[in-house]
Scaffold this active site. Structure first.
Site, mmCIF file in Angstrom:
data_model
loop_
_atom_site.group_PDB
_atom_site.id
_atom_site.type_symbol
_atom_site.label_atom_id
_atom_site.label_comp_id
_atom_site.label_asym_id
_atom_site.label_seq_id
_atom_site.Cartn_x
_atom_site.Cartn_y
_atom_site.Cartn_z
ATOM 1 N N ASP A 166 -7.740 -5.083 0.119
ATOM 2 C CA ASP A 166 -8.613 -6.588 -0.923
ATOM 3 C C ASP A 166 -8.136 -7.721 -0.843
ATOM 4 O O ASP A 166 -8.345 -9.070 -1.698
ATOM 5 C CB ASP A 166 -7.939 -6.315 -2.455
ATOM 6 C CG ASP A 166 -8.642 -5.105 -2.476
ATOM 7 O OD1 ASP A 166 -9.464 -4.885 -2.531
ATOM 8 O OD2 ASP A 166 -7.601 -4.065 -3.648
ATOM 9 N N HIS A 216 0.817 -1.277 0.359
ATOM 10 C CA HIS A 216 0.134 -0.287 -0.077
ATOM 11 C C HIS A 216 0.591 1.297 0.620
ATOM 12 O O HIS A 216 1.419 1.120 0.729
ATOM 13 C CB HIS A 216 -0.578 -0.059 1.250
ATOM 14 C CG HIS A 216 -1.953 0.988 1.365
ATOM 15 N ND1 HIS A 216 -1.891 2.244 1.500
ATOM 16 C CD2 HIS A 216 -3.581 0.409 0.768
ATOM 17 C CE1 HIS A 216 -3.133 2.616 1.139
ATOM 18 N NE2 HIS A 216 -4.373 1.676 0.578
HETATM 19 N N1 ACO Z 1 3.601 -7.365 -4.653
HETATM 20 C C1 ACO Z 1 5.702 -7.708 -4.478
HETATM 21 N N2 ACO Z 1 5.697 -6.854 -4.678
HETATM 22 C C2 ACO Z 1 5.638 -5.621 -4.367
HETATM 23 C C3 ACO Z 1 4.110 -5.209 -3.565
HETATM 24 C C4 ACO Z 1 3.843 -6.904 -4.323
HETATM 25 N N3 ACO Z 1 2.240 -6.649 -4.403
HETATM 26 N N4 ACO Z 1 3.669 -3.945 -3.446
HETATM 27 C C5 ACO Z 1 5.192 -2.901 -3.831
HETATM 28 N N5 ACO Z 1 5.745 -4.066 -3.907
HETATM 29 C C6 ACO Z 1 7.384 -3.868 -3.798
HETATM 30 C C7 ACO Z 1 7.768 -3.071 -5.216
HETATM 31 O O1 ACO Z 1 8.286 -4.123 -6.552
HETATM 32 C C8 ACO Z 1 8.921 -2.208 -4.891
HETATM 33 O O2 ACO Z 1 9.824 -3.049 -4.470
HETATM 34 P P1 ACO Z 1 11.276 -2.224 -5.022
HETATM 35 O O3 ACO Z 1 11.849 -1.101 -3.450
HETATM 36 O O4 ACO Z 1 12.549 -3.183 -4.643
HETATM 37 O O5 ACO Z 1 11.752 -1.938 -6.470
HETATM 38 C C9 ACO Z 1 8.592 -1.669 -3.400
HETATM 39 O O6 ACO Z 1 8.308 -2.765 -2.929
HETATM 40 C C10 ACO Z 1 8.075 -0.519 -3.235
HETATM 41 O O7 ACO Z 1 6.876 -0.165 -3.909
HETATM 42 P P2 ACO Z 1 5.860 0.635 -4.936
HETATM 43 O O8 ACO Z 1 5.376 -0.670 -6.231
HETATM 44 O O9 ACO Z 1 7.366 1.633 -5.324
HETATM 45 O O10 ACO Z 1 4.682 0.739 -4.020
HETATM 46 P P3 ACO Z 1 3.533 1.449 -4.364
HETATM 47 O O11 ACO Z 1 3.601 2.425 -3.738
HETATM 48 O O12 ACO Z 1 4.592 3.177 -6.094
HETATM 49 O O13 ACO Z 1 2.410 1.272 -4.915
HETATM 50 C C11 ACO Z 1 0.925 -0.134 -4.894
HETATM 51 C C12 ACO Z 1 1.389 0.347 -4.212
HETATM 52 C C13 ACO Z 1 -0.012 -0.328 -6.117
HETATM 53 C C14 ACO Z 1 -0.548 -0.881 -4.249
HETATM 54 C C15 ACO Z 1 1.625 -1.941 -4.864
HETATM 55 O O14 ACO Z 1 1.826 -2.365 -3.828
HETATM 56 C C16 ACO Z 1 0.817 -3.448 -5.532
HETATM 57 O O15 ACO Z 1 0.653 -3.203 -6.837
HETATM 58 N N6 ACO Z 1 -0.155 -4.056 -4.807
HETATM 59 C C17 ACO Z 1 -0.327 -5.212 -5.861
HETATM 60 C C18 ACO Z 1 -1.767 -5.028 -5.662
HETATM 61 C C19 ACO Z 1 -2.737 -4.310 -4.856
HETATM 62 O O16 ACO Z 1 -3.137 -5.341 -3.476
HETATM 63 N N7 ACO Z 1 -3.534 -3.423 -5.415
HETATM 64 C C20 ACO Z 1 -4.251 -2.728 -4.238
HETATM 65 C C21 ACO Z 1 -4.052 -2.285 -3.076
HETATM 66 S S1 ACO Z 1 -5.614 -1.563 -2.041
HETATM 67 C C22 ACO Z 1 -6.982 -0.480 -2.865
HETATM 68 O O17 ACO Z 1 -6.542 0.155 -3.820
HETATM 69 C C23 ACO Z 1 -8.245 -0.330 -2.722
#
Ligand code: ACO
Length: 426
Positions: free
Chosen positions: A359, A302
């Site tokens: 979720d 998140h």
């Molecule tokens: N699985 C694996 N790795 C992840 C995940 C994940 N679900 N989420 C984040 N990371 C990693 C990223 O690759 C990144 O790694 P790095 O530092 O080595 O590059 C690090 O964690 C930071 O993540 P960001 O992508 O910078 O986080 P951001 O805040 O941009 O994205 C998001 C947040 C979109 C929710 C992301 O965590 C994601 O895609 N999660 C999966 C989809 C999901 O569950 N979405 C629902 C969110 S809640 C909602 O909207 C209701």
């Protein structure tokens, strides 16, 4: 105002005021940044941008705190009904008994769709995704209620909240080829929706209390979450003075993506895939950790929560209770718990502060309730509507609101001549 910050650049120095929110959150007021300095602030995913001041929802992502209008989510989830939460978020205070009665009767009176709208449903292919239907139907509502006069805002708000569940249930009935079930107005908001989803004309249907209670909880937990992708879209589109229905249609599209509300559908698809492949949890997590695989642990991570998502905590506890009450035994629930356990012990997830989000468990509960996977994100829409409306209304009530219009850093070609090559018709 809470002090100032100084910015120095190119031998000049400027001061900018620091704003302070009611929970001590601080932000630099850069409203005059470009005018004073000729510079713009660059932050493409808005991770550091406060796009507005808002009195609706407070989140402390480090501490796992979520409050609606100051009320802790844990208390609201345990003690409120969805309609009261709608009123609270939109109008700022809990309603009196009279206000709630009037609000509820409005939500009851306006549940029907214009009969002509049924023809729209007939036009969609049977396998149309219900989120596409939701977005189109909300845009279509503005053809029936085109008046954008602020004096009608309250009526339009009631129409949106009342008709949304009818549209959602009709979208589902369309997808399974069953006749539409019309709303029954002595039922609660969740009860009415469940009946339109699950009843068939030839048989009596009594809304099971366990489903009604579960849905009430799920709707409340999704009701608002400050400046996320869909809510900011709602404000962005609304800032052009687009009407409420058009703004909601845009917000629905923003919610649909798998990085946002579409993740609840993806969580179930992911668990199903792991089950079918017979892969171990650790093998799957290895895949997630391999950047080249492009696989993510859906329902994890998140932008704001770096400790835990309080909604996920409440839903995990609710899942056990609801499964017990329904007498359902779904291996995907155990798999989800195992996956969470493995991930929370894994350095990759721990170091990145990745926790289950709302979720992760919501889809499993919806599935146990008999709601089909493609409808999960629609369920999110139904819950999130009061939040979107509250933000739209808050923005429009500000006499100084301006159209949202960000800047950019241009990285394209410098000026070059478009050489005359004669008429180049194909
Ligand atoms: N699985 C694996 N790795 C992840 C995940 C994940 N679900 N989420 C984040 N990371 C990693 C990223 O690759 C990144 O790694 P790095 O530092 O080595 O590059 C690090 O964690 C930071 O993540 P960001 O992508 O910078 O986080 P951001 O805040 O941009 O994205 C998001 C947040 C979109 C929710 C992301 O965590 C994601 O895609 N999660 C999966 C989809 C999901 O569950 N979405 C629902 C969110 S809640 C909602 O909207 C209701």
């Amino acid at each position: 105002m809470s002090g100032t910050v100084k910015l120095t650049y190119g031998g000049n120095e400027w001061e900018f005021p620091v704003l302070e929110g009611s929970e001590g959150e601080k932000g630099i007021d850069f409203g005059a940044l470009r005018k004073k300095t000729g510079l713009v602030a660059h932050d493409p995913a808005y991770g550091n941008v406060g796009s507005c001041e808002s009195a609706i929802t407070f989140i402390d992502g480090e501490k796992g705190i979520l409050r609606y209008r100051g009320y802790p989510i844990e208390q609201v989830a345990e003690r409120a009904r969805f309609t009261e939460v709608c009123y609270l978020l939109i109008y700022g205070e809990r309603p009196t008994d009279d206000q709630l009665k009037k609000f509820r009767s409005g939500l009851t009176y306006h549940t029907l769709l214009h009969e002509d709208m049924k023809k729209f449903f007939e036009g969609y292919p049977a396998n149309a995704h219900p989120m596409a239907i939701m977005a189109s139907m909300f845009a279509s509502l503005s053809t029936y209620y085109p008046d954008n006069d602020p004096a009608l805002n309250d009526l339009n708000i009631i129409r949106v909240l009342a008709k949304s569940k009818t549209i959602a249930a009709f979208a589902h009935k369309k997808s399974i080829g069953q006749p539409f079930i019309y709303p029954m107005n002595d039922l609660s908001w969740p009860g009415n929706f469940l009946r339109m989803m699950f009843a068939v004309p030839s048989e009596p249907y009594e809304v099971p209390e366990v489903l009604e209670e579960a849905l009430n909880l799920l709707l409340i937990l999704h009701a608002d979450h400050e400046q996320n992708c869909s809510t900011s879209t709602m404000r962005m589109v609304g800032s052009s003075e687009a009407n409420l229905y058009a703004s909601i249609s845009a917000a629905i599209c923003a919610l649909w993506g798998p990085r946002h509300g579409g993740a609840n559908q993806k969580v179930i698809e992911m668990l199903d895939q792991i089950k079918k492949s017979g892969m171990s949890m650790d093998a799957f997590l290895d895949k997630v950790k391999d950047r080249d695989s492009g696989v993510k642990l859906m329902g994890f991570g998140h932008r704001v929560y770096k400790n835990f998502d309080p909604r996920a905590k409440l839903l995990k506890a609710a899942a056990d209770r609801i499964f017990d009450q329904l007498g359902v035994n779904d291996p995907l629930l155990d798999m989800a718990k195992q996956l969470e356990e493995h991930a929370l012990q894994d350095e990759y997830f721990v170091s990145r502060k990745l926790y289950p989000n709302v979720d992760f468990y919501s889809g499993i509960i919806y599935r146990a309730m008999g709601i089909p996977t493609e409808m999960f994100t629609v369920m999110f829409v139904l819950g999130r509507l009061p939040g979107w409306i509250a933000h739209w209304r808050e923005m429009r009530a500000d006499p100084g609101y301006r159209i949202h219009r960000p800047r950019q850093i241009y990285t394209g070609e410098n000026e070059r001549e478009f050489v005359d090559m004669g008429r180049r018709e194909l």
